[in-house]
Scaffold this motif. Structure first.
Motif, PDB file in Angstrom:
ATOM      1  N   TYR A 140      -5.132  -0.872  -0.182  1.00  0.00           N
ATOM      2  CA  TYR A 140      -5.294   0.327   0.645  1.00  0.00           C
ATOM      3  C   TYR A 140      -4.323   1.381   0.130  1.00  0.00           C
ATOM      4  O   TYR A 140      -3.246   1.041  -0.374  1.00  0.00           O
ATOM      5  CB  TYR A 140      -4.965  -0.014   2.106  1.00  0.00           C
ATOM      6  CG  TYR A 140      -5.598   0.914   3.125  1.00  0.00           C
ATOM      7  CD1 TYR A 140      -6.680   0.496   3.890  1.00  0.00           C
ATOM      8  CD2 TYR A 140      -5.118   2.212   3.331  1.00  0.00           C
ATOM      9  CE1 TYR A 140      -7.266   1.333   4.841  1.00  0.00           C
ATOM     10  CE2 TYR A 140      -5.704   3.057   4.262  1.00  0.00           C
ATOM     11  CZ  TYR A 140      -6.773   2.608   5.024  1.00  0.00           C
ATOM     12  OH  TYR A 140      -7.354   3.445   5.966  1.00  0.00           O
ATOM     13  N   ALA A 141      -4.694   2.642   0.221  1.00  0.00           N
ATOM     14  CA  ALA A 141      -3.777   3.734  -0.140  1.00  0.00           C
ATOM     15  C   ALA A 141      -4.127   4.929   0.737  1.00  0.00           C
ATOM     16  O   ALA A 141      -5.253   5.024   1.232  1.00  0.00           O
ATOM     17  CB  ALA A 141      -3.927   4.094  -1.613  1.00  0.00           C
ATOM     18  N   SER A 142      -3.153   5.819   0.935  1.00  0.00           N
ATOM     19  CA  SER A 142      -3.402   6.960   1.824  1.00  0.00           C
ATOM     20  C   SER A 142      -2.806   8.228   1.227  1.00  0.00           C
ATOM     21  O   SER A 142      -1.808   8.171   0.499  1.00  0.00           O
ATOM     22  CB  SER A 142      -2.737   6.757   3.192  1.00  0.00           C
ATOM     23  OG  SER A 142      -2.992   5.475   3.680  1.00  0.00           O
TER      24      SER A 142
ATOM     25  N   LEU B 151      -6.342   7.072  -6.893  1.00  0.00           N
ATOM     26  CA  LEU B 151      -5.617   5.916  -6.343  1.00  0.00           C
ATOM     27  C   LEU B 151      -6.381   4.617  -6.622  1.00  0.00           C
ATOM     28  O   LEU B 151      -7.604   4.543  -6.412  1.00  0.00           O
ATOM     29  CB  LEU B 151      -5.401   6.095  -4.835  1.00  0.00           C
ATOM     30  CG  LEU B 151      -4.304   7.100  -4.471  1.00  0.00           C
ATOM     31  CD1 LEU B 151      -4.380   7.486  -2.997  1.00  0.00           C
ATOM     32  CD2 LEU B 151      -2.913   6.556  -4.817  1.00  0.00           C
TER      33      LEU B 151
ATOM     34  N   VAL C 143      -9.221   4.009   0.698  1.00  0.00           N
ATOM     35  CA  VAL C 143      -8.280   5.130   0.675  1.00  0.00           C
ATOM     36  C   VAL C 143      -8.447   5.935   1.964  1.00  0.00           C
ATOM     37  O   VAL C 143      -9.571   6.301   2.337  1.00  0.00           O
ATOM     38  CB  VAL C 143      -8.520   6.048  -0.545  1.00  0.00           C
ATOM     39  CG1 VAL C 143      -7.591   7.263  -0.488  1.00  0.00           C
ATOM     40  CG2 VAL C 143      -8.291   5.292  -1.852  1.00  0.00           C
TER      41      VAL C 143
ATOM     42  N   SER D 196       0.806  -1.223   0.000  1.00  0.00           N
ATOM     43  CA  SER D 196       0.000   0.000   0.000  1.00  0.00           C
ATOM     44  C   SER D 196       0.839   1.273   0.000  1.00  0.00           C
ATOM     45  O   SER D 196       1.744   1.425   0.833  1.00  0.00           O
ATOM     46  CB  SER D 196      -0.921  -0.012   1.207  1.00  0.00           C
ATOM     47  OG  SER D 196      -1.776  -1.132   1.128  1.00  0.00           O
TER      48      SER D 196
ATOM     49  N   ALA E 115      -7.556  10.832  -3.931  1.00  0.00           N
ATOM     50  CA  ALA E 115      -8.353   9.689  -3.442  1.00  0.00           C
ATOM     51  C   ALA E 115      -9.068   9.019  -4.619  1.00  0.00           C
ATOM     52  O   ALA E 115      -9.156   7.793  -4.690  1.00  0.00           O
ATOM     53  CB  ALA E 115      -9.361  10.153  -2.406  1.00  0.00           C
TER      54      ALA E 115
END
Ligand code: NAD
Length: 494
Positions: A426-428, A444, A449, A270, A441
């Motif tokens: 998952y990504a942030s 991605l 997110v 991620s 957001a």
């Protein structure tokens, strides 16, 4: 057994452990495996034997499926309220036995005993799933002349579930809850690395009077036990959480047998993007927690950090301090331990091989980079800086307390790099610019997110699952029951 004395702050109670259960739970009874074969589970903190457990083989899977098949008509005919009541009682029993469950997870996979988040979350999620039984409803339509049309959602029948070792009880609950709430019966195989807490659920199922055969729990290896579930002609759906490699094997086995429905929750790599205007007081602890929680053995760990070049030095210094201070590694049975060891020697060796790679390739390692201590499978909290995008440490899931920190200068460039992966769990993004936060957001490629937060931020009422090779299907939320039911259209001529 002697009472377990744990240096507890009072969050989970000390307890008198029952004899560690080592048998299979089939048709409401604990039984040895037909072959009588056992396998050993080691405590990763002491490297000593924790338990020897009966190993399920193909014949044991057959027995469990037969029991689940016999239990299905009566279980699926219960009212939703009755199934809800059983699941709520199971949640209460888990809460009462939280100390024992946390202890068994500590001695098999090294999860910190005190304030074990995953046991509490298991109780919370199970109560949510029990309520979902009442939400399994269909639609009606008057759009066809002289007809009333309906859709019905109905259980599959006998289902299979295969769980990983990293969060054993929570992964079990995320399958048992919706499977049983929707009226299915289940044959579940736990991971060979951490089977003990799953077996306690069999005992608790007995204690609350769950009808025999509704839930069967097997300990065993991917092959032959997991494979037998994936191939079984009487299992109509299998839900799997684990690695991409095993997920692919399960889909193949399903395709080559009865084309059973398969849902997959797989791995991740991620990305976490920190823009120049980010609040570092928020971003640094969030990034640290994401990679160190559960000793980095988390599918949603933010293992690739991209920091804007203008704040990279500051970020790395702060991250070094936070990683050295937060989540201290120690014996999981001691209060104050933030993280335990890696689950076993194989996983420890795997993580160490990535650290060896970093050394061989002369990558910059501003923090950690080696083993911690001499006993137990502990790895130092590690930062690798500016590794090439196509290097192993940037591409593969390490599943340890090892994070890569790279720099970027431009939004579109960092998005391209963040998305250049076969994973999508998952990504942030951290930024104070609301338009940029929403733009990023949206761009991605991930099932979840975090904006100004990172994993493990999740919510039981929001769907969880992966894009690309990180999975197929969703767990949690109102959508979870869709994956445990067949859909039927009914046409009623007036
Ligand atoms: P794993 O794939 O090795 O094992 C998972 C389970 O599958 C175990 O019970 C194992 O015995 C079984 N298995 C292995 N080979 C099989 C086969 N051929 N047929 C049937 N069953 C088989 O994974 P693991 O090492 O236990 O867990 C770590 C992996 O799980 C990581 O990749 C992690 O990212 C992933 N994971 C994903 C999630 C998620 O929700 N997406 C959650 C936790 C872990």
């Amino acid at each position: 057994m002697a009472p377990v004395t744990v240096n507890d702050t009072g969050v989970t109670k000390s307890f008198q452990p029952q004899q560690i259960e080592d048998r299979l739970f089939i048709n409401g009874e604990f039984v040895p495996s037909i072959s009588g074969k056992k396998f050993d589970v080691y405590n990763p903190t002491t490297e000593k034997l924790a338990a020897s457990v009966y190993e399920a083989d193909v014949e044991d899977v057959d027995l469990a499926v037969k029991a689940a098949k016999e239990a299905f008509p009566a279980w699926s005919a219960l009212s939703a309220a009755e199934r809800t009541s059983y699941l709520n009682r199971l949640a209460d029993a888990i809460e009462t036995n939280a100390g024992e469950l946390a202890y068994l997870e500590a001695i098999t996979m090294g999860k910190p005993y005190v304030d074990d988040f995953s046991i509490k979350l298991s109780v919370y999620n199970l109560r949510y799933f029990s309520g979902k039984a009442l939400d399994v409803t269909g639609d009606s339509s008057l759009n066809t002349k002289d007809f009333v049309n309906l859709t019905l959602r109905q259980p599959f029948g006998v289902c299979g579930a295969i769980t990983p070792w990293n969060v054993p009880l929570l992964m079990l609950i995320n399958k048992v809850g919706p499977a049983l709430a929707t009226g299915n019966t289940l044959v579940l195989k736990s991971s060979e690395k951490s089977p003990l807490s799953s077996l306690v659920i069999g005992r608790l199922a007995q204690e609350i009077g769950l009808p025999k055969g509704v839930l069967n729990i097997l300990s065993g290896y991917g092959r032959p036990c997991g494979e037998a579930i994936a191939k079984h002609m009487d299992i109509r759906k299998v839900s799997f959480t684990g690695s991409v490699v095993a997920g692919r094997a399960i889909k193949k086995a399903a395709a080559e047998s009865n084309l059973k429905k398969v849902t997959l929750e797989l791995g991740g790599k991620s990305p976490l993007i920190v823009f120049e205007d980010a609040d570092l007081a928020k971003a640094v602890p969030a990034a640290t927690m994401s990679i160190l929680l559960n000793s980095g053995q988390s599918c949603i760990a933010s293992s690739r950090i991209y920091v804007h070049e203008s704040i990279a030095t500051q970020f790395t210094e702060n991250m070094k301090a936070a990683m050295a201070e937060l989540f201290p590694a120690a014996d999981p049975l001691i209060a104050g331990t933030g993280r335990g060891p890696q689950v076993d020697k194989a996983q420890f060796d795997r993580v160490m091989s990535y650290l060896d790679y970093a050394r061989e390739k002369k990558l910059t390692v501003p923090l950690g980079g080696g083993r911690q201590g001499t006993t137990g499978y502990f790895v130092e909290a590690t930062i690798i800086s500016n590794a090439p995008e196509d290097s192993k440490v940037m591409k593969e899931e390490i599943f340890g307390p090892v994070v890569c920190v790279n720099t970027f200068s431009d939004e579109s460039e960092v998005l391209q790099r963040a998305n250049d992966t076969e994973f999508g769990l998952y990504a942030s993004v951290f930024t104070k610019d609301i338009s940029r936060a929403l733009r990023v957001a949206k761009a991605l490629e991930a099932g979840s997110v975090g904006v100004n937060c990172s994993s493990p931020t999740m919510a039981v009422d929001l769907p969880f699952g992966g894009w690309k090779q990180s999975g197929d299907g969703r767990e949690l939320s109102k959508y979870c029951t869709d994956y445990w039911t067949e859909l039927k259209s009914v046409f009623i001529s007036l």
